[in-house]
Design a protein around this motif. Structure first.
Motif, short mmCIF file in Angstrom:
data_model
loop_
_atom_site.label_atom_id
_atom_site.label_comp_id
_atom_site.label_asym_id
_atom_site.label_seq_id
_atom_site.Cartn_x
_atom_site.Cartn_y
_atom_site.Cartn_z
N VAL A 295 0.84 -1.18 0.00
CA VAL A 295 0.00 0.00 0.00
C VAL A 295 0.89 1.24 0.00
CG1 VAL A 295 -1.64 1.34 1.38
CG2 VAL A 295 -1.93 -1.13 1.13
N GLY A 296 0.56 2.20 -0.86
CA GLY A 296 1.35 3.40 -1.01
C GLY A 296 2.08 3.40 -2.35
N GLU A 297 3.11 4.25 -2.44
CA GLU A 297 3.85 4.35 -3.70
C GLU A 297 4.80 3.18 -3.86
OE1 GLU A 297 6.82 7.33 -6.21
OE2 GLU A 297 5.92 8.02 -4.34
N ASN A 298 4.86 2.64 -5.07
CA ASN A 298 5.74 1.51 -5.38
C ASN A 298 6.57 1.81 -6.62
OD1 ASN A 298 4.58 -1.29 -3.90
ND2 ASN A 298 3.10 0.37 -4.07
N THR B 114 0.90 4.03 -7.25
CA THR B 114 0.43 4.15 -5.87
C THR B 114 -0.83 3.32 -5.70
OG1 THR B 114 1.35 6.38 -5.63
CG2 THR B 114 -0.38 5.72 -4.07
N ALA C 153 -3.81 2.24 -3.26
CA ALA C 153 -4.49 2.83 -2.11
C ALA C 153 -4.87 1.83 -1.04
CB ALA C 153 -5.74 3.59 -2.58
N LYS D 137 1.46 -4.23 4.51
CA LYS D 137 2.84 -3.92 4.90
C LYS D 137 3.77 -4.94 4.27
CE LYS D 137 5.86 -3.14 8.89
NZ LYS D 137 6.37 -1.86 8.35
N ARG E 223 10.54 0.23 3.19
CA ARG E 223 10.21 1.00 2.00
C ARG E 223 10.47 2.48 2.23
NH1 ARG E 223 4.33 0.18 0.69
NH2 ARG E 223 4.94 0.92 -1.36
N GLY F 38 10.06 6.10 3.23
CA GLY F 38 9.24 6.63 4.31
C GLY F 38 9.48 5.95 5.63
#
Length: 306
Positions: free
Chosen positions: A53-56, A113, A115, A145, A150, A152
């Motif tokens: 989840v988030g930017e990859n 990204t 969501a 997770k 990653r 951040g």
């Protein structure tokens, strides 16, 4: 814990082997549109080990319909869009081609990204001169997770080996046949404590000898030379012992390579891996298996800009 080495050399013979060594669940399905023409003529192979989840940063290879011949090339385009489990969409975007094995095998790099966690669908479109456009959809899992740290995330503090620990003998901390001593001057823990950006590399030339993972350090050496202000640290990801004039692997009872503390702390299941860490101690960028020097240059500029 056994750290499986993803056999990236298999990209040259079959990108599907690379995909099969990761944890990513992928189910390709040919499009029902006119471009599918029955069986798909091109297959996507995820090189990225996992998605979260988030930017990859997403990396894919392409093979022919048999899954045994790489077909990625500078003149072949690739666009990918995504659909999430709850109706989320990521607009199709062109991916950037880079060589994994210079002039022989290439992969495609992009960013997306996601969501939410769950099963996502990728809409894949590719074409090349003299070949019809090929489209495909395939499914993959996005984790809430990921195992690996990653961008951040805070970088863990680990006292990685340095030249000072071995009386200045670089052969006792590096399996690189042509090591750069500066890569072993500073421990990762000391670099964090200095509150300055640094580049952390997990690579072992001796125990990962494919055409892609072996030369990772060689690709980074010119970048490091161009940035004398930046600390570069290489960590041998496995436990090694210096014997008979060189580093030898410490194997477990099953004959597997054993990860060092830093490898475990960063959650690695593949190598090589590169992390660019900012002055705030957080991971700014990460690069799994394959990268271009331009990507590392851009990541360095980002952390140096603060």
């Amino acid at each position: 814990m056994h750290l499986p080495v993803r056999p990236v050399a298999a990209i040259a013979a079959a990108l599907i082997v690379v995909a099969g060594c990761g944890s990513t669940a992928v189910t390709p399905r040919p499009s029902t549109g006119p471009s599918a023409a029955g069986s798909p003529s091109v297959l996507p192979q995820p090189i990225s080990g996992e998605f979260g989840v988030g930017e990859n940063r997403v990396v894919f290879g392409l093979t022919d319909a048999t899954g045994t011949k790489p077909v990625g090339a500078p003149n072949r385009s690739l666009s990918i869009g995504y659909r999430g489990p709850n109706g989320e969409t990521v607009a199709p975007a062109p991916q950037t081609f880079i060589w994994a094995i210079e002039g022989t095998v290439g992969v495609y790099v992009g960013h997306a990204t996601f969501a939410t966690a769950g099963q996502w669908t990728a809409d894949f479109s590719t074409e090349a001169p003299g070949s019809p456009k090929a489209t495909m959809t395939f499914s993959f899992d996005v984790k809430q997770k990921t195992q690996v740290l990653r961008p951040g995330d805070a970088a863990p503090s680990v006292a990685t080996p340095t030249l000072a620990d071995v009386g200045g003998d670089v052969a006792k901390v590096s399996s690189d046949p042509k090591p750069v001593p500066a890569f072993y001057q500073t421990s990762e823990a000391a670099a964090l404590a200095a509150h300055k950006p640094f580049v952390l590399i997990f690579a072992t030339p001796k125990f990962c000898t494919s055409q892609t993972c072996g030369p990772t350090l060689d690709k980074l050496k010119p970048v490091a030379a161009a940035h004398p202000e930046m600390t570069f640290i290489n960590v041998e990801p496995y436990k090694l012992t210096f014997a008979n004039g060189s580093l030898q692997a410490d194997l477990d009872a099953s004959g597997n390579l054993v990860p060092v503390e830093a490898t475990t702390a960063f959650g690695l299941s593949t190598e090589p891996f590169v992390f660019v860490v900012g002055a705030d101690g957080k991971i700014s960028s990460s690069f799994e298996l394959v990268f271009s020097p331009d990507e590392i240059e851009s990541a360095i500029k980002t952390v140096e800009a603060g």
